[in-house]
Design a protein around this motif. Sequence first.
Motif, PDB file in Angstrom:
ATOM      1  N   CYS A   1     -10.161   5.099  -7.193  1.00  0.00           N
ATOM      2  CA  CYS A   1      -8.896   5.729  -7.562  1.00  0.00           C
ATOM      3  C   CYS A   1      -8.715   5.605  -9.070  1.00  0.00           C
ATOM      4  O   CYS A   1      -8.742   4.493  -9.602  1.00  0.00           O
ATOM      5  N   ASP A   2      -8.537   6.753  -9.759  1.00  0.00           N
ATOM      6  CA  ASP A   2      -8.314   6.692 -11.200  1.00  0.00           C
ATOM      7  C   ASP A   2      -6.923   7.214 -11.576  1.00  0.00           C
ATOM      8  O   ASP A   2      -6.696   7.640 -12.698  1.00  0.00           O
ATOM      9  N   TYR A   3      -5.994   7.153 -10.627  1.00  0.00           N
ATOM     10  CA  TYR A   3      -4.592   7.479 -10.917  1.00  0.00           C
ATOM     11  C   TYR A   3      -4.016   6.387 -11.809  1.00  0.00           C
ATOM     12  O   TYR A   3      -4.084   5.197 -11.476  1.00  0.00           O
ATOM     13  N   PHE A   4      -3.468   6.758 -12.962  1.00  0.00           N
ATOM     14  CA  PHE A   4      -3.003   5.764 -13.927  1.00  0.00           C
ATOM     15  C   PHE A   4      -1.946   4.835 -13.336  1.00  0.00           C
ATOM     16  O   PHE A   4      -1.872   3.654 -13.702  1.00  0.00           O
ATOM     17  N   GLY A   5      -1.144   5.354 -12.425  1.00  0.00           N
ATOM     18  CA  GLY A   5      -0.088   4.525 -11.832  1.00  0.00           C
ATOM     19  C   GLY A   5      -0.597   3.265 -11.169  1.00  0.00           C
ATOM     20  O   GLY A   5       0.149   2.297 -11.021  1.00  0.00           O
ATOM     21  N   GLU A   6      -1.879   3.230 -10.777  1.00  0.00           N
ATOM     22  CA  GLU A   6      -2.405   2.019 -10.148  1.00  0.00           C
ATOM     23  C   GLU A   6      -2.518   0.875 -11.159  1.00  0.00           C
ATOM     24  O   GLU A   6      -2.393  -0.292 -10.781  1.00  0.00           O
ATOM     25  N   PHE A   7      -2.756   1.189 -12.435  1.00  0.00           N
ATOM     26  CA  PHE A   7      -2.725   0.132 -13.448  1.00  0.00           C
ATOM     27  C   PHE A   7      -1.286  -0.292 -13.719  1.00  0.00           C
ATOM     28  O   PHE A   7      -0.953  -1.474 -13.675  1.00  0.00           O
ATOM     29  N   LYS A   8      -0.438   0.675 -14.009  1.00  0.00           N
ATOM     30  CA  LYS A   8       0.967   0.376 -14.287  1.00  0.00           C
ATOM     31  C   LYS A   8       1.583  -0.436 -13.152  1.00  0.00           C
ATOM     32  O   LYS A   8       2.238  -1.464 -13.375  1.00  0.00           O
ATOM     33  N   LYS A   9       1.382   0.031 -11.919  1.00  0.00           N
ATOM     34  CA  LYS A   9       2.001  -0.640 -10.785  1.00  0.00           C
ATOM     35  C   LYS A   9       1.292  -1.956 -10.447  1.00  0.00           C
ATOM     36  O   LYS A   9       1.845  -2.786  -9.727  1.00  0.00           O
ATOM     37  N   GLY A  10       0.091  -2.149 -10.962  1.00  0.00           N
ATOM     38  CA  GLY A  10      -0.528  -3.470 -10.829  1.00  0.00           C
ATOM     39  C   GLY A  10       0.267  -4.508 -11.586  1.00  0.00           C
ATOM     40  O   GLY A  10       0.549  -5.607 -11.077  1.00  0.00           O
ATOM     41  N   VAL A  11       0.644  -4.172 -12.819  1.00  0.00           N
ATOM     42  CA  VAL A  11       1.478  -5.077 -13.605  1.00  0.00           C
ATOM     43  C   VAL A  11       2.848  -5.220 -12.949  1.00  0.00           C
ATOM     44  O   VAL A  11       3.394  -6.327 -12.843  1.00  0.00           O
ATOM     45  N   PHE A  12       3.406  -4.109 -12.488  1.00  0.00           N
ATOM     46  CA  PHE A  12       4.686  -4.105 -11.784  1.00  0.00           C
ATOM     47  C   PHE A  12       4.640  -5.047 -10.577  1.00  0.00           C
ATOM     48  O   PHE A  12       5.542  -5.875 -10.363  1.00  0.00           O
ATOM     49  N   THR A  13       3.573  -4.910  -9.786  1.00  0.00           N
ATOM     50  CA  THR A  13       3.409  -5.742  -8.590  1.00  0.00           C
ATOM     51  C   THR A  13       3.340  -7.228  -8.948  1.00  0.00           C
ATOM     52  O   THR A  13       3.925  -8.078  -8.266  1.00  0.00           O
TER      53      THR A  13
END
Length: 540
Positions: free
Chosen positions: A184-196
């Motif tokens: 998965c290369d959707y940018f939100g997965e990085f952003k939401k990793g920090v969010f999580t």
Amino acid sequence: MADMTKEAKDTAKRIYERAKSQGRLLENLSKNELRSLSLDEPGIRVTNRGSLLTLSEPKSRSAMHTTNNIDSQYGEKELELLKQAEFYMSKEKLISLDVVVGDGSEGITARLMIPERFAHLAYGGIKLFKPAETPVADPTYRIIMFFDDNFGKNKDIKHMEDKKISIRNFHSPEGSLTKVVNNCDYFGEFKKGVFTGEDWRVKQKGDAIFLHAGCRTDLLQLAHMHKNKRYESISSLVIALSANGKTTLTCGLFAYKSGEMSSLVQDDGGTLNRDGSFWGFEAGAIFAKTEGLNPKDQREIYYGALRSDTLLENVHIDKNGQIDFSNDELTTNGRAIIGREYITHSSIDINAEKIDNIFIITRGDIIPAVAKLTHEQAAAFMVLGQSMESSAGDASQAGKIKNEFFCDPFIAGDRAKHANLFYDILKSNPCINCYLLNTGGIGLGTSYEDITLSDTIGILESILRRGLEGKEDWVESPTGLLVPGAIRTVDSALFEPEKRYSSSEFIDRQNALNKHRAETLEKYPGLDNSIAAVFKDYKR
């Protein structure tokens, strides 16, 4: 079984150290260097504005393929995923990017590790967060994104559930996180990793809670003198699922008189502390949804999205590179990472000293356009998290009303304890006023009336200018909530959804809704009795 959290962290360390020792690591490159590498990606296009556009696979978060080790039992599958991550990352030249979470005062950091051929993810990351000045010895959060042969095959698979994607969050007891993303290369997965990671970490000491909230501060002329003041600075949180109006209301301008000022503090998340302060977590940019973006409703976001160093994701452009935010042929989940410097009313500080208001956004045909809540009701509505699903979460369910606990799909751990902590923090801050905002409409069929953006802005402006400060300004509604007696710029019919139905039909619908609400709260044993009792007497 091995200590999965330690194994995940050790895997991330080995990937980093091996790549570095073998000369395969590009570490903490500058924004310009990452942009240059992004331009070498085959899928990157340059718009007529000079900005970069990427089309992700998939085009939204992969919620159904995501788990965490707090709520799920991890075992052999997760160990195998870690082995695969180490194997595939060992074959590639890697980029490692260390960023600061928040304003840096807590020393919280995150590291993204990706193959060089996905450099645009790091380019987006260095825009959204502030880069660390030096390599970080022990990042708080580690996000690894790796790819195998199934990544290319996934592009031809229509349904999300059939795609070969795995996303695992390994939380530690002290609050660190290792997130592993496969295919998965959707940018939100990085952003939401920090969010999580923030979601889990900040609540461990019991004196703060991370919220899926935007934050704004307004210095406005008051409707009436208040405590001998004509002007007052007021900070507000806006809580909602993606695409329910949070960014629009957080970024809007209410200051139009001499001496007034509106400030965007934070767009999409932060920590509400027991002392009533709020700490943002993204210091560099906002990750804005671009569906229908236009200069009338979201002027600064619109023009920010057109800047040459904005990174666009899943946005339509024509053969000449012309950007078209109204075209949703690709997806309704187009995104733009827009630097805060291009939003002229973004504050220098991403924190707020004291929160005065919390606005909880919801949808529903018998919910008034605004209602004032007790702290008990606010906590109960946060548990309900009733909003409209968007393409950012599950594209197949976009437009449907759903319940998402705390409007936050990234929470891990005991939900009742989470809600009780929020309620406890509210009780420690009796001056925080809470409101329910319906940003959808009231009624059904021919009786339906849309609640427009101008209606909602009129409501917010009246509250922020303390035009609804007295008890006499709020009246009991048949919905069981307090609604305004009147707001000068808003049709009072929007506060009276009961008039869209016959008396018997409304009573039946209200009883059914409250029954559903009460049953939803019952799913969380351990809720504070004051929260659990909010909708118990649901019969009218």
